[in-house]
Design an enzyme around this catalytic site. Structure first.
Site, PDB file in Angstrom:
ATOM      1  CB  ALA A  92      -0.877   0.008   1.241  1.00 57.18           C
ATOM      2  N   GLY A 110       0.697  -5.346   0.632  1.00 55.88           N
ATOM      3  CA  GLY A 110      -0.324  -5.494  -0.402  1.00 55.88           C
ATOM      4  C   GLY A 110       0.208  -6.159  -1.658  1.00 55.88           C
ATOM      5  CD  GLU A 128      -2.422  -7.947   2.337  1.00 58.69           C
ATOM      6  OE1 GLU A 128      -2.177  -6.770   2.036  1.00 58.69           O
ATOM      7  OE2 GLU A 128      -3.170  -8.280   3.284  1.00 58.69           O
ATOM      8  CD  GLU A 162       0.890  -5.360   5.527  1.00 54.87           C
ATOM      9  OE1 GLU A 162       1.650  -6.274   5.931  1.00 54.87           O
ATOM     10  OE2 GLU A 162       0.426  -5.333   4.372  1.00 54.87           O
TER      11      GLU A 162
END
Ligand code: NAI
Length: 727
Positions: free
Chosen positions: A66, A120, A123, A145
């Site tokens: 992100a 991300g 992910e 994270e």
């Protein structure tokens, strides 16, 4: 599309190249997410496409996750309401729905990871049906994270445990540690590891061989590896895991607690419901002051300062090629090592050749260890050592771009070596002092070029501590500041710039933590309570242990110096008498002689010294919740109010440097994002009210500076003001 290039081959396999223009690394910006949505819709509906391979156009890697800049950009300390939680939920759930629709598109999708995939980025790969990763020592795969106070919010907390089981997934999620391609393969996080030039081809071969377009958890007979939360083995994982999280975080870090809950609850329901649960926990976590502070300080501010954000503008970049280090003791030896690591020719001077050689030996020890562990080649070690020239000859300083002085902490001696070094130095080279306590403006009085005299304050051990505090004296020029920063960046440390003050910024604020613990001790609170609560605040150690580590005789000397310098303005009190007695009468110097507040056994263990009770009689032997909270508040707020005073007195000039300096310099509780973030997170008004109460009860050391009262009256926050000034 701006961020993705799609080509479809004859077999109908689409290769999607992720390449955000104008950036060195791909991140999931709002724009990327929008385009990804269009892309997934096309994959599902375009009959000419039979399957897809996601890869990246960047040599730096696949995707770093992100965009924390976007996520952290709006944080100015005054958020936290329902609207923000909703927006955070939406941000996470949009990604979750998008990745889920990719997973459910009905066609096989493979990730061809040509480099790192973090957060991300990983992910997205986990939502693909097949993962091929390039073989490379530097490639990392992980969900980091939790390190910045967040939880993975794009399926990571659900897909990873469904892939490898809760027992193996939880440590990765809780600690944010990344895996090498080989480790990821062994765990089953990826399917194949191949040479980088083969990743796309191998991914295509998997699709051509009728790759399975159904994720394991969408199959009827799916079972979570190791069993779900109610199976005996996995129940144990959660019971133990909860205890461990509690032990390590003292409840200070919502991210870790929420990750546990999120995995536990998510594994009991089908994946679609689980992803909704994850997005709720994501919003709950990302909306906390802890996440805000940690993202801002540990990620954004660190990054900015590491790129020279505090460097004065308008001066050509300098490049220190040769640097002389005066004093080859503990600090000088460490400084020589980090310089040589960065390719700087290092003249290492001491009073005897033996002393200088001993300083170089320190580097040899470190390089030997690195070679043994396979972290450095023998050639690199030799080349590094060849850069360090131990000597007693001040004449060899000639030609140095910079001098770093690290002789004993003695004004007269420092004056002497300053004169001797300056006699050899070229007109425009810089003289930096690594003094830990002596004001720079005073030391510069003997300098013939005080505009080029500056404080360059390292932390011990130099090779491991990331911060350097640059101290600007009254006559130091901005160009000198710029050159000192260039040097600090070259040796890969993070610089903060502060103005001259007793103890500068870091030692001054750190001292208040220790002092507050000592005040409690003389008040009669049991030392075990003080250090236990001290650790539970998130500081690396309790105040008494810390004082032992720093050395009590050093504490004593600093107090004596302050008494001399400040005269009537100095208030010693019973703490000074206690320290004086420990050092001068009892010879208890701290860890270094095995005797301080603790007794140290040869095996490294320690026990509180029983004799302490005679010097500081204990009246409080038990702590209830209210007392624990009070001790905690005193220890944290005492440091924070000092940091606020440094801002008020212009010792630190912006909150970013104050927060980074606190966490890197003296280990200020990282969950707060730093003392200034702590104040913003509590709210300046409320912080002032609490400090007023503490000042009334314990003394003026808690009295908030006028700046805080003015800010409270105007409803301001430190970061809010900094943002307004920058705009
Ligand atoms: P140290 O005692 O280990 O080393 C000092 C060295 O300076 C000795 O090797 C000594 O022989 C040498 N020296 C003395 N006179 C000299 C001269 N005329 N020319 C060249 N070398 C000379 O001390 P340490 O701990 O390395 O501290 C050095 C400086 O760094 C002090 O100013 C100290 O306050 C500061 N400092 C220390 C920190 C620490 O954690 N120890 C942290 C940050 C700064």
């Amino acid at each position: 599309m701006a961020n993705f290039a799609v080509t479809v081959d004859d077999a109908g396999i689409a290769v999607v190249v992720f390449d955000v223009p104008g950036r060195s690394m791909n991140t999931l910006t709002a724009d990327v997410v929008r385009e990804l949505g269009e892309l997934v819709a096309r994959l599902a509906s375009d009959d000419a496409i039979n399957g897809a391979v996601f890869t990246s156009g960047k040599s730096s890697g696949f995707c770093a996750g992100a965009d924390l800049g976007e996520l952290g950009g709006g944080f100015d300390g005054d958020a936290g309401g329902e609207a923000e939680k909703r927006a955070l939920f939406d941000a996470s759930y949009t990604l979750n729905k998008l990745f889920r629709s990719l997973e459910m598109c009905g066609k096989p999708v493979a990730a061809a990871l040509n480099g790192l995939a973090l957060g991300g980025g990983l992910e997205l790969a986990l939502a693909c049906h097949y993962r091929v990763v390039a073989d490379g020592a530097k490639i990392q795969l992980g969900l980091p994270e939790a390190k910045v106070g967040l939880l993975p919010g794009a399926g990571g907390t659900q897909r990873l445990p469904r892939l490898v089981g809760a027992m193996k997934a939880l440590p990765l999620l809780l600690e944010g540690k990344s895996l090498s391609p080989q480790e990821a393969l062994a765990l089953g996080v990826v399917h194949e590891v191949v040479p980088v030039e083969r990743v796309v081809a191998v991914a295509k071969e998997w699709i051509a061989a009728k790759g399975d377009a159904v994720a394991p958890w969408d199959k009827k007979d799916f079972k979570i590896p190791g069993g779900g939360p109610y199976t005996p083995a996995t129940t144990q994982v959660f019971v133990m895991g909860n205890a461990m999280v509690r032990k390590q975080s003292f409840g200070n870090y919502p991210a870790q607690l929420n990750i546990m809950k999120c995995v536990y609850e998510g594994l009991q329901v089908p994946i679609d419901a689980a992803l909704r649960i994850e997005s709720r926990y994501f919003a709950r976590t990302a909306g906390t002051p802890q996440a805000r502070g940690m993202i801002r300080t540990l990620f954004l501010s660190m990054d900015q300062l590491g790129k020279g954000a505090s460097r004065p503008q308008g001066f050509a970049k300098s490049d220190a090629k040769q640097v002389a280090v005066l004093g080859a003791g503990m600090m000088g030896a460490g400084i020589a090592y980090v310089q040589a690591m960065s390719g700087i020719e290092t003249v290492l001077i001491d009073t005897t050749q033996e002393g200088a050689d001993k300083g170089k030996e320190y580097s040899r020890k470190l390089t030997d260890k690195a070679v043994k562990r396979g972290k450095m080649t023998q050639e690199k070690a030799e080349a590094l050592l060849a850069l360090i020239h131990p000597t007693t000859d001040y004449g060899l300083i000639a030609g140095s771009d910079l001098v770093v002085e690290a002789v004993f902490e003695d004004r007269g001696l420092k004056a002497d070596v300053t004169r001797r070094a300056e006699a050899e130095l070229a007109e425009n080279s810089v003289f930096g002092s690594n003094t830990s306590t002596l004001p720079i403006t005073g030391l510069a009085e003997v300098s013939v070029r005080p505009d080029k005299f500056i404080g360059i304050h390292f932390f011990s051990p130099v090779d491991r501590m990331g911060l350097v505090e640059i101290i600007v004296g009254a006559q130091t020029s901005q160009e000198t500041v710029a050159r000192a920063i260039d040097y600090v960046l070259k040796i890969r440390k993070t610089p903060i710039v502060v103005n001259d003050s007793r103890g500068f910024y870091t030692s001054r604020c750190f001292g208040t933590f220790v002092q507050e613990g000592l005040e409690m001790l003389v008040e009669g609170i049991a030392p075990a309570i003080i250090d236990n609560v001290g650790r539970a605040t998130g500081m690396p150690r309790g105040p008494l242990e810390m004082n032992d580590d720093v050395a009590l005789d050093l504490s004593y000397k600093v107090r004596e110096q302050a008494r001399k310098d400040l005269g009537d303005a100095y208030h010693g009190g019973p703490v000074d008498a206690l320290i004086a007695k420990m050092v001068t009468e009892l010879g208890r110097l701290g860890r270094k002689n095995g005797r301080g507040f603790y007794d140290y056994a040869p095996d490294g263990t320690k026990k509180l010294w029983p004799g302490l009770a005679d010097l500081a009689p204990v009246t409080v032997t038990e702590a209830d919740a209210a007392l624990i909270e009070e001790i905690r508040t005193r220890l944290l707020y005492r440091q924070a109010v000092e940091a606020a005073r440094c801002m008020a007195e212009n010792v630190t000039t912006n909150p970013r440097e104050a927060d980074v300096g606190a966490i890197l310099g003296w280990g200020f509780a990282p969950w707060t994002g730093g003392p200034i973030s702590l104040i913003d997170g509590v709210g300046v008004g409320k912080f002032v009210t609490i400090c007023d109460r503490l000042a009334e009860r314990y003394g003026a050391r808690f009295a908030p500076p006028q700046l805080l009262r003015d800010m409270a009256a105007r409803g301001e926050s430190f970061y809010g003001v900094a943002k307004a000034v920058a705009a």
